[in-house]
Design a protein around this motif. Sequence first.
Motif, PDB file in Angstrom:
ATOM      1  N   ALA A  79      99.398  60.179 -28.206  1.00 60.57           N
ATOM      2  CA  ALA A  79     100.401  60.747 -27.301  1.00 60.57           C
ATOM      3  C   ALA A  79      99.775  61.637 -26.240  1.00 60.57           C
ATOM      4  O   ALA A  79     100.266  61.702 -25.109  1.00 60.57           O
ATOM      5  CB  ALA A  79     101.441  61.529 -28.100  1.00 60.57           C
ATOM      6  N   SER A  80      98.679  62.291 -26.570  1.00 57.13           N
ATOM      7  CA  SER A  80      98.038  63.201 -25.603  1.00 57.13           C
ATOM      8  C   SER A  80      97.471  62.460 -24.398  1.00 57.13           C
ATOM      9  O   SER A  80      97.205  63.060 -23.370  1.00 57.13           O
ATOM     10  CB  SER A  80      96.931  64.010 -26.289  1.00 57.13           C
ATOM     11  OG  SER A  80      95.826  63.169 -26.599  1.00 57.13           O
ATOM     12  N   LYS A  81      97.328  61.146 -24.516  1.00 55.34           N
ATOM     13  CA  LYS A  81      96.753  60.338 -23.434  1.00 55.34           C
ATOM     14  C   LYS A  81      97.810  59.635 -22.586  1.00 55.34           C
ATOM     15  O   LYS A  81      97.473  58.920 -21.655  1.00 55.34           O
ATOM     16  CB  LYS A  81      95.795  59.304 -24.029  1.00 55.34           C
ATOM     17  CG  LYS A  81      94.628  59.954 -24.762  1.00 55.34           C
ATOM     18  CD  LYS A  81      93.776  58.942 -25.479  1.00 55.34           C
ATOM     19  CE  LYS A  81      92.678  59.666 -26.255  1.00 55.34           C
ATOM     20  NZ  LYS A  81      91.958  58.800 -27.142  1.00 55.34           N
ATOM     21  N   ILE A  82      99.086  59.833 -22.913  1.00 55.94           N
ATOM     22  CA  ILE A  82     100.161  59.158 -22.189  1.00 55.94           C
ATOM     23  C   ILE A  82     100.629  60.049 -21.041  1.00 55.94           C
ATOM     24  O   ILE A  82     100.989  61.205 -21.254  1.00 55.94           O
ATOM     25  CB  ILE A  82     101.341  58.840 -23.127  1.00 55.94           C
ATOM     26  CG1 ILE A  82     100.876  57.956 -24.278  1.00 55.94           C
ATOM     27  CG2 ILE A  82     102.481  58.177 -22.351  1.00 55.94           C
ATOM     28  CD1 ILE A  82     101.936  57.721 -25.327  1.00 55.94           C
TER      29      ILE A  82
ATOM     30  N   ASP B 268     105.665  50.160 -19.145  1.00 58.38           N
ATOM     31  CA  ASP B 268     105.887  51.601 -19.024  1.00 58.38           C
ATOM     32  C   ASP B 268     105.745  52.333 -20.353  1.00 58.38           C
ATOM     33  O   ASP B 268     106.054  53.510 -20.459  1.00 58.38           O
ATOM     34  CB  ASP B 268     107.275  51.884 -18.441  1.00 58.38           C
ATOM     35  CG  ASP B 268     108.406  51.587 -19.421  1.00 58.38           C
ATOM     36  OD1 ASP B 268     108.196  50.787 -20.356  1.00 58.38           O
ATOM     37  OD2 ASP B 268     109.490  52.169 -19.259  1.00 58.38           O
ATOM     38  N   SER B 269     105.271  51.635 -21.375  1.00 57.50           N
ATOM     39  CA  SER B 269     105.216  52.211 -22.712  1.00 57.50           C
ATOM     40  C   SER B 269     103.900  51.853 -23.408  1.00 57.50           C
ATOM     41  O   SER B 269     103.333  50.790 -23.182  1.00 57.50           O
ATOM     42  CB  SER B 269     106.380  51.672 -23.548  1.00 57.50           C
ATOM     43  OG  SER B 269     106.316  52.147 -24.868  1.00 57.50           O
ATOM     44  N   LEU B 270     103.462  52.772 -24.236  1.00 56.74           N
ATOM     45  CA  LEU B 270     102.350  52.494 -25.139  1.00 56.74           C
ATOM     46  C   LEU B 270     102.993  52.277 -26.512  1.00 56.74           C
ATOM     47  O   LEU B 270     103.720  53.146 -26.998  1.00 56.74           O
ATOM     48  CB  LEU B 270     101.384  53.672 -25.165  1.00 56.74           C
ATOM     49  CG  LEU B 270     100.050  53.413 -25.855  1.00 56.74           C
ATOM     50  CD1 LEU B 270      99.262  52.348 -25.080  1.00 56.74           C
ATOM     51  CD2 LEU B 270      99.239  54.689 -25.893  1.00 56.74           C
ATOM     52  N   ALA B 271     102.770  51.112 -27.102  1.00 54.03           N
ATOM     53  CA  ALA B 271     103.411  50.760 -28.371  1.00 54.03           C
ATOM     54  C   ALA B 271     102.436  50.930 -29.523  1.00 54.03           C
ATOM     55  O   ALA B 271     101.310  50.450 -29.474  1.00 54.03           O
ATOM     56  CB  ALA B 271     103.920  49.332 -28.336  1.00 54.03           C
ATOM     57  N   VAL B 272     102.883  51.620 -30.550  1.00 56.31           N
ATOM     58  CA  VAL B 272     102.134  51.756 -31.798  1.00 56.31           C
ATOM     59  C   VAL B 272     102.880  50.939 -32.843  1.00 56.31           C
ATOM     60  O   VAL B 272     104.064  51.162 -33.086  1.00 56.31           O
ATOM     61  CB  VAL B 272     102.037  53.229 -32.243  1.00 56.31           C
ATOM     62  CG1 VAL B 272     101.360  53.334 -33.601  1.00 56.31           C
ATOM     63  CG2 VAL B 272     101.307  54.061 -31.203  1.00 56.31           C
ATOM     64  N   ILE B 273     102.185  49.980 -33.432  1.00 58.20           N
ATOM     65  CA  ILE B 273     102.790  49.102 -34.430  1.00 58.20           C
ATOM     66  C   ILE B 273     102.193  49.444 -35.790  1.00 58.20           C
ATOM     67  O   ILE B 273     100.982  49.332 -35.992  1.00 58.20           O
ATOM     68  CB  ILE B 273     102.528  47.625 -34.088  1.00 58.20           C
ATOM     69  CG1 ILE B 273     103.093  47.318 -32.704  1.00 58.20           C
ATOM     70  CG2 ILE B 273     103.121  46.706 -35.158  1.00 58.20           C
ATOM     71  CD1 ILE B 273     102.556  46.066 -32.079  1.00 58.20           C
TER      72      ILE B 273
ATOM     73  N   LEU C  47     106.442  65.231 -33.411  1.00 57.98           N
ATOM     74  CA  LEU C  47     105.855  64.476 -32.311  1.00 57.98           C
ATOM     75  C   LEU C  47     106.839  64.362 -31.152  1.00 57.98           C
ATOM     76  O   LEU C  47     106.472  64.582 -29.995  1.00 57.98           O
ATOM     77  CB  LEU C  47     105.439  63.085 -32.791  1.00 57.98           C
ATOM     78  CG  LEU C  47     104.841  62.172 -31.731  1.00 57.98           C
ATOM     79  CD1 LEU C  47     103.516  62.736 -31.209  1.00 57.98           C
ATOM     80  CD2 LEU C  47     104.636  60.773 -32.294  1.00 57.98           C
ATOM     81  N   ARG C  48     108.076  64.054 -31.453  1.00 56.02           N
ATOM     82  CA  ARG C  48     109.091  63.928 -30.404  1.00 56.02           C
ATOM     83  C   ARG C  48     109.221  65.228 -29.624  1.00 56.02           C
ATOM     84  O   ARG C  48     109.262  65.225 -28.389  1.00 56.02           O
ATOM     85  CB  ARG C  48     110.441  63.539 -30.997  1.00 56.02           C
ATOM     86  CG  ARG C  48     111.541  63.441 -29.954  1.00 56.02           C
ATOM     87  CD  ARG C  48     112.919  63.435 -30.611  1.00 56.02           C
ATOM     88  NE  ARG C  48     113.946  63.619 -29.632  1.00 56.02           N
ATOM     89  CZ  ARG C  48     114.417  64.799 -29.249  1.00 56.02           C
ATOM     90  NH1 ARG C  48     113.937  65.907 -29.740  1.00 56.02           N
ATOM     91  NH2 ARG C  48     115.380  64.877 -28.351  1.00 56.02           N
ATOM     92  N   ASN C  49     109.294  66.327 -30.323  1.00 55.93           N
ATOM     93  CA  ASN C  49     109.444  67.619 -29.651  1.00 55.93           C
ATOM     94  C   ASN C  49     108.243  67.947 -28.783  1.00 55.93           C
ATOM     95  O   ASN C  49     108.386  68.480 -27.686  1.00 55.93           O
ATOM     96  CB  ASN C  49     109.699  68.723 -30.677  1.00 55.93           C
ATOM     97  CG  ASN C  49     111.042  68.575 -31.355  1.00 55.93           C
ATOM     98  OD1 ASN C  49     111.929  67.874 -30.864  1.00 55.93           O
ATOM     99  ND2 ASN C  49     111.199  69.205 -32.496  1.00 55.93           N
ATOM    100  N   THR C  50     107.055  67.620 -29.256  1.00 58.93           N
ATOM    101  CA  THR C  50     105.827  67.899 -28.505  1.00 58.93           C
ATOM    102  C   THR C  50     105.746  67.058 -27.240  1.00 58.93           C
ATOM    103  O   THR C  50     105.490  67.577 -26.152  1.00 58.93           O
ATOM    104  CB  THR C  50     104.585  67.631 -29.376  1.00 58.93           C
ATOM    105  OG1 THR C  50     104.638  68.495 -30.517  1.00 58.93           O
ATOM    106  CG2 THR C  50     103.301  67.870 -28.611  1.00 58.93           C
ATOM    107  N   ILE C  51     105.961  65.755 -27.359  1.00 62.66           N
ATOM    108  CA  ILE C  51     105.783  64.900 -26.191  1.00 62.66           C
ATOM    109  C   ILE C  51     106.941  65.026 -25.198  1.00 62.66           C
ATOM    110  O   ILE C  51     106.746  64.819 -24.004  1.00 62.66           O
ATOM    111  CB  ILE C  51     105.519  63.426 -26.561  1.00 62.66           C
ATOM    112  CG1 ILE C  51     106.713  62.764 -27.224  1.00 62.66           C
ATOM    113  CG2 ILE C  51     104.290  63.313 -27.444  1.00 62.66           C
ATOM    114  CD1 ILE C  51     106.533  61.270 -27.468  1.00 62.66           C
TER     115      ILE C  51
ATOM    116  N   GLY D 230     100.126  61.495 -38.441  1.00 67.12           N
ATOM    117  CA  GLY D 230     100.499  62.548 -37.490  1.00 67.12           C
ATOM    118  C   GLY D 230      99.358  62.881 -36.544  1.00 67.12           C
ATOM    119  O   GLY D 230      99.561  63.012 -35.327  1.00 67.12           O
ATOM    120  N   ASP D 231      98.148  63.001 -37.085  1.00 70.17           N
ATOM    121  CA  ASP D 231      96.970  63.282 -36.251  1.00 70.17           C
ATOM    122  C   ASP D 231      96.703  62.133 -35.283  1.00 70.17           C
ATOM    123  O   ASP D 231      96.424  62.358 -34.103  1.00 70.17           O
ATOM    124  CB  ASP D 231      95.733  63.516 -37.127  1.00 70.17           C
ATOM    125  CG  ASP D 231      95.812  64.793 -37.948  1.00 70.17           C
ATOM    126  OD1 ASP D 231      96.653  65.672 -37.640  1.00 70.17           O
ATOM    127  OD2 ASP D 231      95.034  64.898 -38.916  1.00 70.17           O
TER     128      ASP D 231
END
Length: 109
Positions: free
Chosen positions: A39-42, A11-16, A69-73, A32-33
């Motif tokens: 995030a725009s694809k989740i 249920d998650s997309l992980a960025v490492i 990012l948190r506020n946007t998503i 950030g970019d």
Amino acid sequence: MRSMTVENEGDSLAVIFLDSSISEEVRIMEIGDDLAEIASKIPAGQALTLSFQNVEYFSSAMVGQLVRLRNTIKKCGVEMRLRHLSPTIQAILRAMHLENVFRIENSNA
């Protein structure tokens, strides 16, 4: 992605993140970019998990990127999780009174 990998985790997309330190302003803007693009694809109802297992330190500018990012998503119905935070990063979030703003999992205490 420059110094990060992306993996599906149910249920998650992980960025490492692969760097041990994230403190250069230009690099933080690139991150950030990259994160905004990911995030725009989740889809709504899913989560974005950011794993800092390799990162010992990041600057307050990186914290600013994470808050934006948190506020946007969040507006799009996507949850953001932070995972594997070093004691130094935990202290930075505490000093900025943000430890309860983010969902933090599996921290390295």
